[in-house]
Design a protein around this motif. Structure first.
Motif, PDB file in Angstrom:
ATOM      1  N   ASN A 279       0.783  -1.235   0.000  1.00  0.00           N
ATOM      2  CA  ASN A 279       0.000   0.000   0.000  1.00  0.00           C
ATOM      3  C   ASN A 279       0.817   1.289   0.000  1.00  0.00           C
ATOM      4  OD1 ASN A 279      -2.589  -1.088  -0.092  1.00  0.00           O
ATOM      5  ND2 ASN A 279      -2.594  -1.493   2.106  1.00  0.00           N
ATOM      6  N   CYS A 280       0.143   2.339  -0.459  1.00  0.00           N
ATOM      7  CA  CYS A 280       0.756   3.665  -0.589  1.00  0.00           C
ATOM      8  C   CYS A 280       0.970   4.369   0.749  1.00  0.00           C
ATOM      9  CB  CYS A 280      -0.102   4.542  -1.494  1.00  0.00           C
ATOM     10  SG  CYS A 280      -0.009   4.108  -3.241  1.00  0.00           S
ATOM     11  N   ASN A 281       0.545   3.758   1.845  1.00  0.00           N
ATOM     12  CA  ASN A 281       0.758   4.410   3.151  1.00  0.00           C
ATOM     13  C   ASN A 281       2.149   4.166   3.722  1.00  0.00           C
ATOM     14  OD1 ASN A 281       0.168   1.666   3.588  1.00  0.00           O
ATOM     15  ND2 ASN A 281      -0.592   2.059   5.659  1.00  0.00           N
ATOM     16  N   LYS A 282       2.949   3.332   3.040  1.00  0.00           N
ATOM     17  CA  LYS A 282       4.276   3.010   3.577  1.00  0.00           C
ATOM     18  C   LYS A 282       5.365   3.178   2.514  1.00  0.00           C
ATOM     19  CE  LYS A 282       2.886   1.384   7.697  1.00  0.00           C
ATOM     20  NZ  LYS A 282       3.279   1.988   8.979  1.00  0.00           N
ATOM     21  N   PRO A 283       5.523   4.360   1.927  1.00  0.00           N
ATOM     22  CA  PRO A 283       6.608   4.520   0.945  1.00  0.00           C
ATOM     23  C   PRO A 283       7.982   4.288   1.553  1.00  0.00           C
ATOM     24  CG  PRO A 283       5.682   6.661   1.560  1.00  0.00           C
ATOM     25  CD  PRO A 283       4.771   5.610   2.129  1.00  0.00           C
ATOM     26  N   GLU A 284       8.083   4.451   2.881  1.00  0.00           N
ATOM     27  CA  GLU A 284       9.381   4.259   3.539  1.00  0.00           C
ATOM     28  C   GLU A 284       9.858   2.810   3.454  1.00  0.00           C
ATOM     29  OE1 GLU A 284       6.191   4.048   6.828  1.00  0.00           O
ATOM     30  OE2 GLU A 284       6.569   5.239   5.015  1.00  0.00           O
ATOM     31  N   TYR A 285       8.940   1.860   3.263  1.00  0.00           N
ATOM     32  CA  TYR A 285       9.331   0.456   3.090  1.00  0.00           C
ATOM     33  C   TYR A 285      10.273   0.333   1.893  1.00  0.00           C
ATOM     34  CZ  TYR A 285       8.695  -4.669   2.708  1.00  0.00           C
ATOM     35  OH  TYR A 285       8.884  -6.031   2.653  1.00  0.00           O
ATOM     36  N   ALA A 286       9.837   0.887   0.758  1.00  0.00           N
ATOM     37  CA  ALA A 286      10.658   0.822  -0.457  1.00  0.00           C
ATOM     38  C   ALA A 286      11.916   1.676  -0.329  1.00  0.00           C
ATOM     39  CB  ALA A 286       9.838   1.268  -1.659  1.00  0.00           C
ATOM     40  N   ILE A 287      11.774   2.878   0.222  1.00  0.00           N
ATOM     41  CA  ILE A 287      12.921   3.788   0.332  1.00  0.00           C
ATOM     42  C   ILE A 287      14.010   3.186   1.206  1.00  0.00           C
ATOM     43  CG2 ILE A 287      13.650   6.044   1.201  1.00  0.00           C
ATOM     44  CD1 ILE A 287      10.895   7.112   0.290  1.00  0.00           C
TER      45      ILE A 287
END
Length: 476
Positions: A279-287
């Motif tokens: 989901n888009c609520n956790k961009p920090e996962y990818a970063i």
């Protein structure tokens, strides 16, 4: 899948107020080709009175008016597009195979072909092993409880024989279609809880699981099916689905840099590695993963769904790592949704929103299911509505997800490039230049009533009126 009932959070109530648009007979829809100075128009109305129907063409004119402008600037260029489509679940294959041979052939050509009656799907997502929209849970190396197979000697794609057969038919129709694949769970003997639901991948099986991916990619290639990209895990922060796996960001980072990346490299696997797929609520996962230089070298980009968060998260990741690609890989339409709500929300967010935030693809969820929203695993999604509902051997229904994707896939082929387009308060837009040099503009009217505007391009204007709560694609 994320808790699907939470999807209602996103649906916006919209009043039903519509005005007429003159239609061409369907028999006149010979081509989407442009004629000089003409704007071809294809419309879907939220009230379902018009569904992907061609309208009377408009012309660019020299006269002025007081309409708002949607300005297109093809000098300002963005990402190239890989395609639009769905997930071809095992359940989708099962129900499409219930159609009679003639109906089945016609449907596949309509979905994947390139003629006047086709919507030209250009991208597919697959599950590596079962997804929750298969009839039962399986991996490619299932064993009796207590046994392990670290050499993967019992690995087999046999459970996907029907899927592979259909993919070969699809590739015969569209040899250039691209495929991304994701596991819902590893074989349970690799997991710390020994179950299909939840648990985490044991660190001692990182290399074995990486080789599992290699065997999958090579096995599919032996069948003539190229897997363009994989993600290490579907929805890694949702361990409650069946099947599923919990894989937090640090675990995925370590799996990629210690095992998946090096094993791909040593086996000369060219398949792209795409992180996250949630989901888009956790961009920090990818970063977090992309910030790791060791992992970064193996990674093509990151993938997102939109059951939580805002579509702008893709741009957040793009801004942090502008050399990495973005992929929008899943959004469901559900049994309790309405055509008007889903058409408008999904077009605005999944198609237009993902494209304006650097995504190379936009995918809805499952391609097909039956009238009971089956097949699904025990504990899998019970309300996921496919783009197609197969009711019996001679009949199928095109649902809202069909039209959401078709408004892009039919007109924006792979290798098109997004170009700049302005928006207004009510009109969401995205524009593309196709490899053939056509300009394609997709517009979603979020107003309950019609909106008039000018398509402004190269100092020319074409006055347009779009019905309230509707979607239109303009080609010139």
């Amino acid at each position: 899948m994320v808790n699907k009932n939470s999807y209602s959070f996103f649906l916006k109530s919209t009043a039903l107020l519509f005005s007429g648009v003159v239609l061409l007979p369907l028999s006149s829809c010979k081509s989407v080709a442009n004629t000089d100075n003409k704007v071809q128009i294809w419309m879907t109305k939220g009230d379902e009175s018009v569904k992907l129907q061609q309208q009377n063409a408009l012309a660019f004119v020299n006269t002025s008016n007081n309409f708002q402008n949607i300005e297109i600037n093809d000098v300002q260029k963005f990402q190239y597009i890989d395609g639009f489509g769905y997930t071809l679940t095992g359940g989708s294959v099962e129900v499409i195979n219930r159609l009679s041979p003639s109906k089945r052939k016609a449907l596949l050509n309509e979905l994947f072909g390139n003629d006047k009656n086709s919507i030209s799907i250009s991208y597919l997502r697959l599950s590596i092993g079962a997804s929750d929209l298969d009839g039962e849970v399986f991996s490619y190396d299932d064993l009796p409880e207590g046994q392990t197979d670290p050499s993967l000697s019992k690995f087999s794609l046999a459970r996907d024989k029907d899927l592979i057969s259909m993919l070969k038919e699809i590739l015969a129709i569209n040899p250039k279609i691209k495929i991304i694949a994701a596991p819902w769970s590893p074989p349970v003997w690799m997991k710390d809880n020994g179950k299909s639901i939840g648990g985490s991948l044991k660190t001692e099986y990182y290399d074995v699981y990486a080789k599992y991916f290699v065997k999958y990619i090579q096995g599919m290639q032996n069948e003539g099916i190229t897997i363009d990209a994989v993600t290490p895990q579907n929805e890694p922060l949702h361990p409650g689905n069946n099947p599923s796996l919990l894989m937090v960001s640090d675990q995925q980072r370590d799996f990629i840099k210690q095992s998946l990346g090096p094993v791909f490299k040593s086996n000369n696997i060219k398949t792209k590695i795409v992180v996250y797929d949630h989901n888009c609520n956790k961009p920090e996962y990818a970063i977090n993963i992309l910030n790791d230089a060791e992992a970064n070298q193996y990674i093509d980009g990151s993938a997102f769904h939109l059951y939580e968060g805002d579509i702008s998260a893709l741009s957040t990741v793009h801004d942090a790592h502008p050399n990495k690609n973005l992929y929008f890989t899943e959004q469901w339409t559900g049994a309790k949704g309405t055509f008007i709500e889903d058409l408008n929300w999904h077009t605005r967010n999944v198609v237009i929103g993902s494209m304006r935030n650097w995504s190379k693809i936009a995918l809805e969820w499952n391609l097909a299911n039956d009238t009971q929203y089956k097949p699904h695993t025990p504990g899998g999604c019970t309300e996921c509505k496919g783009a197609i509902t197969v009711s019996d051997s001679e009949n199928f229904t095109r649902n809202v997800a069909y039209y959401i994707i078709a408004h892009a896939s039919k007109f924006v082929p792979a290798n098109s490039q997004r170009i700049a387009s302005t928006q207004t308060e009510n009109l969401a837009t995205v524009a593309f230049k196709t490899p053939e040099g056509k300009t394609v503009l997709i517009v979603q009217n979020n107003n309950k009533s019609e909106e008039s505007f000018n398509i402004k391009y190269n100092q020319k204007t074409a006055p347009v009126t779009i019905t309230g709560s509707s979607v239109a694609t303009y080609i010139f």
